[in-house]
Motif scaffolding. Structure first.
Motif, PDB file in Angstrom:
ATOM      1  N   CYS A  93       0.822  -1.214   0.000  1.00 43.96           N
ATOM      2  CA  CYS A  93       0.000   0.000   0.000  1.00 43.96           C
ATOM      3  C   CYS A  93       0.856   1.264   0.000  1.00 43.96           C
ATOM      4  CB  CYS A  93      -0.948  -0.009   1.202  1.00 43.96           C
ATOM      5  SG  CYS A  93      -2.302  -1.197   1.085  1.00 43.96           S
ATOM      6  N   ILE A  94       1.925   1.239   0.775  1.00 46.61           N
ATOM      7  CA  ILE A  94       2.838   2.388   0.816  1.00 46.61           C
ATOM      8  C   ILE A  94       3.511   2.578  -0.536  1.00 46.61           C
ATOM      9  CG2 ILE A  94       4.987   3.258   1.830  1.00 46.61           C
ATOM     10  CD1 ILE A  94       4.078   1.823   4.460  1.00 46.61           C
ATOM     11  N   ALA A  95       3.988   1.503  -1.121  1.00 45.58           N
ATOM     12  CA  ALA A  95       4.696   1.580  -2.406  1.00 45.58           C
ATOM     13  C   ALA A  95       3.807   2.095  -3.525  1.00 45.58           C
ATOM     14  CB  ALA A  95       5.251   0.199  -2.778  1.00 45.58           C
ATOM     15  N   HIS A  96       2.525   1.727  -3.499  1.00 44.92           N
ATOM     16  CA  HIS A  96       1.636   2.065  -4.606  1.00 44.92           C
ATOM     17  C   HIS A  96       0.614   3.144  -4.261  1.00 44.92           C
ATOM     18  CE1 HIS A  96       3.368  -1.207  -6.864  1.00 44.92           C
ATOM     19  NE2 HIS A  96       3.050  -2.070  -5.915  1.00 44.92           N
ATOM     20  N   GLY A  97       0.745   3.759  -3.095  1.00 49.02           N
ATOM     21  CA  GLY A  97      -0.134   4.868  -2.734  1.00 49.02           C
ATOM     22  C   GLY A  97      -1.585   4.476  -2.532  1.00 49.02           C
ATOM     23  N   MET A 139       1.491  -2.317  14.104  1.00 47.57           N
ATOM     24  CA  MET A 139       2.210  -2.128  12.842  1.00 47.57           C
ATOM     25  C   MET A 139       1.465  -1.154  11.941  1.00 47.57           C
ATOM     26  SD  MET A 139       3.164  -6.154  12.142  1.00 47.57           S
ATOM     27  CE  MET A 139       3.717  -5.886  10.448  1.00 47.57           C
ATOM     28  N   LEU A 140       0.154  -1.351  11.824  1.00 46.26           N
ATOM     29  CA  LEU A 140      -0.663  -0.486  10.962  1.00 46.26           C
ATOM     30  C   LEU A 140      -0.649   0.961  11.444  1.00 46.26           C
ATOM     31  CD1 LEU A 140      -4.198  -1.308   9.610  1.00 46.26           C
ATOM     32  CD2 LEU A 140      -3.805   0.839  10.801  1.00 46.26           C
ATOM     33  N   TRP A 141      -0.933   1.171  12.732  1.00 40.84           N
ATOM     34  CA  TRP A 141      -1.030   2.544  13.238  1.00 40.84           C
ATOM     35  C   TRP A 141       0.329   3.252  13.249  1.00 40.84           C
ATOM     36  CZ3 TRP A 141      -5.407   4.238  12.365  1.00 40.84           C
ATOM     37  CH2 TRP A 141      -6.578   3.533  12.655  1.00 40.84           C
ATOM     38  N   ALA A 142       1.421   2.502  13.347  1.00 43.03           N
ATOM     39  CA  ALA A 142       2.746   3.113  13.262  1.00 43.03           C
ATOM     40  C   ALA A 142       2.959   3.735  11.883  1.00 43.03           C
ATOM     41  CB  ALA A 142       3.832   2.081  13.547  1.00 43.03           C
ATOM     42  N   GLU A 143       2.484   3.059  10.835  1.00 47.40           N
ATOM     43  CA  GLU A 143       2.629   3.601   9.477  1.00 47.40           C
ATOM     44  C   GLU A 143       1.684   4.774   9.246  1.00 47.40           C
ATOM     45  OE1 GLU A 143       5.087   2.878   7.969  1.00 47.40           O
ATOM     46  OE2 GLU A 143       5.632   0.778   8.215  1.00 47.40           O
ATOM     47  N   VAL A 144       0.497   4.724   9.850  1.00 45.70           N
ATOM     48  CA  VAL A 144      -0.422   5.864   9.754  1.00 45.70           C
ATOM     49  C   VAL A 144       0.197   7.080  10.447  1.00 45.70           C
ATOM     50  CG1 VAL A 144      -2.660   6.769  10.528  1.00 45.70           C
ATOM     51  CG2 VAL A 144      -2.514   4.458   9.561  1.00 45.70           C
ATOM     52  N   LYS A 145       0.745   6.857  11.652  1.00 46.95           N
ATOM     53  CA  LYS A 145       1.347   7.958  12.414  1.00 46.95           C
ATOM     54  C   LYS A 145       2.520   8.576  11.669  1.00 46.95           C
ATOM     55  CE  LYS A 145       3.118   9.059  17.027  1.00 46.95           C
ATOM     56  NZ  LYS A 145       3.463   8.510  18.378  1.00 46.95           N
ATOM     57  N   SER A 146       3.241   7.760  10.916  1.00 46.36           N
ATOM     58  CA  SER A 146       4.384   8.268  10.163  1.00 46.36           C
ATOM     59  C   SER A 146       3.959   9.048   8.920  1.00 46.36           C
ATOM     60  CB  SER A 146       5.291   7.103   9.736  1.00 46.36           C
ATOM     61  OG  SER A 146       4.679   6.354   8.695  1.00 46.36           O
ATOM     62  N   GLY A 147       2.676   8.947   8.587  1.00 47.47           N
ATOM     63  CA  GLY A 147       2.165   9.655   7.411  1.00 47.47           C
ATOM     64  C   GLY A 147       2.342   8.905   6.109  1.00 47.47           C
ATOM     65  N   LYS A 148       2.776   7.655   6.190  1.00 48.54           N
ATOM     66  CA  LYS A 148       3.032   6.887   4.967  1.00 48.54           C
ATOM     67  C   LYS A 148       1.765   6.289   4.353  1.00 48.54           C
ATOM     68  CE  LYS A 148       7.732   5.523   6.337  1.00 48.54           C
ATOM     69  NZ  LYS A 148       8.602   4.358   6.669  1.00 48.54           N
ATOM     70  N   ILE A 149       0.700   6.213   5.149  1.00 51.20           N
ATOM     71  CA  ILE A 149      -0.502   5.528   4.685  1.00 51.20           C
ATOM     72  C   ILE A 149      -1.728   6.081   5.408  1.00 51.20           C
ATOM     73  CG2 ILE A 149      -0.395   3.675   6.413  1.00 51.20           C
ATOM     74  CD1 ILE A 149      -1.299   1.721   4.293  1.00 51.20           C
ATOM     75  N   SER A 150      -2.889   6.002   4.755  1.00 50.10           N
ATOM     76  CA  SER A 150      -4.172   6.262   5.401  1.00 50.10           C
ATOM     77  C   SER A 150      -4.879   4.930   5.563  1.00 50.10           C
ATOM     78  CB  SER A 150      -5.038   7.204   4.556  1.00 50.10           C
ATOM     79  OG  SER A 150      -4.462   8.494   4.486  1.00 50.10           O
ATOM     80  N   ALA A 151      -5.534   4.748   6.704  1.00 52.09           N
ATOM     81  CA  ALA A 151      -6.148   3.444   6.963  1.00 52.09           C
ATOM     82  C   ALA A 151      -7.420   3.582   7.780  1.00 52.09           C
ATOM     83  CB  ALA A 151      -5.157   2.534   7.696  1.00 52.09           C
TER      84      ALA A 151
END
Length: 307
Positions: A93-97, A139-151
């Motif tokens: 998801c991060i790689a492909h937006g 794991m999921l919320w860490a990536e959301v917090k970093s701004g890399k993904i919306s979930a």
């Protein structure tokens, strides 16, 4: 036409989500080991969620990805496979937006709080499966917090519905009573318990993905707040079928004994707290925010009995 990908195609929730997305003009891509079309226009991609390359291929070009997979109901398998599945999904998801919708259960919640489960209930699991769920949520919320993904995390309690597979209520109560057999249950039949109607869960999950203001939040999906006991459910079904079938409850000692010979009973034992306590799931947040209303238990049971 926007593309949405279903990781874990053709399960109970995935089928409903796929139907709802197609109604909204979304092109649906189905991904699993042996995917099948739900809508005539669905794209099929075969692969394994444990294969990062295959997951990346499935997610590429998707505006939204739904992680709706179910895996073998065994703690050791969950500990081994779920972190890999979530990592592969997040990386793709991060790689492909792509935005991510994760369909979750309540296993990570604090067992002492199950009498009133909201989106704010602390995540303090005691079971092995619950600890896995918290691990992958972290794991999921860490990536959301970093701004890399919306979930979005869409959560549901135990489910039931027409054509359901892997539903304890369907297997032990509804299907047995439809064939004239007494209902069965585990630990206690007189505790309040939340059950979500599968079409409600799937429709609400698809709905959330199409809203602009639903992202980066947890949502409890619409669930009847009458919180019937299994004894009351048996009474409802007896009324519909004009029968007088009984409820047979397996006490804790019997569940433990059966666990020596039946692996699934051993797996269920660690979640005893969900069955021998009042287990009440509060979906007022989504109901107030969007006006989504759950199917009442009596009505849902009627649909199941017609199936």
């Amino acid at each position: 036409m926007p593309v949405h990908t279903i990781l874990g195609a053709n399960g109970n929730i995935a089928k409903i989500v796929s139907e709802e997305l197609a109604k909204s003009g979304i092109s649906v891509r189905q991904f699993s080991r042996t995917p099948k079309k739900v809508n005539p226009s669905d794209e099929l991609i075969s692969g394994d969620l444990l294969d990062s390359t295959a997951v990346s291929k499935a997610v590429k070009g998707s505006e939204v990805t739904f992680l709706l997979a179910g895996i073998q109901y065994k703690s050791a398998v969950w500990e081994r496979d779920w972190p890999i599945i979530m990592r592969n999904t997040l990386d793709a998801c991060i790689a492909h937006g792509s935005q991510l919708v994760f369909f979750d259960n309540m296993y990570a919640c604090d067992p002492s709080q199950v009498s009133h489960l909201t989106e704010k209930t602390p995540l303090k699991p005691q079971s092995r499966k619950g600890k896995v769920r918290k691990q992958i949520l972290d794991m999921l919320w860490a990536e959301v917090k970093s701004g890399k993904i919306s979930a979005i995390v869409a959560r549901a309690p135990d489910f039931y519905g027409p054509g359901a597979s892997n539903s304890v209520l369907d297997e032990l109560v509804i299907k047995r009573m439809r064939t004239g057999k007494n209902a069965q249950w585990l630990y206690s039949g007189d505790k309040k318990h939340s059950f979500i109607y599968i079409p409600d869960a799937g429709k609400a999950t698809a709905f959330l993905a199409l809203q602009e203001d639903s992202w980066n939040q947890t949502w409890n999906l619409p669930t009847d707040d009458s919180y019937p006991t299994v004894k009351e459910i048996v009474e409802m079904i007896n009324h519909e079928l004009a029968t007088q079938l009984k409820l047979q409850v397996m006490p804790a000692w019997l569940v433990s004994t059966l666990g020596l010979f039946m692996p699934v009973m051993k797996e269920i034992a660690e979640l005893r707290y969900q069955l021998d306590s009042h287990y009440c799931f509060d979906s007022s947040k989504i109901e107030k925010a969007y006006g989504l209303k759950p199917t009442k238990m009596k009505e849902g049971l009627r649909f199941c009995l017609k199936d």
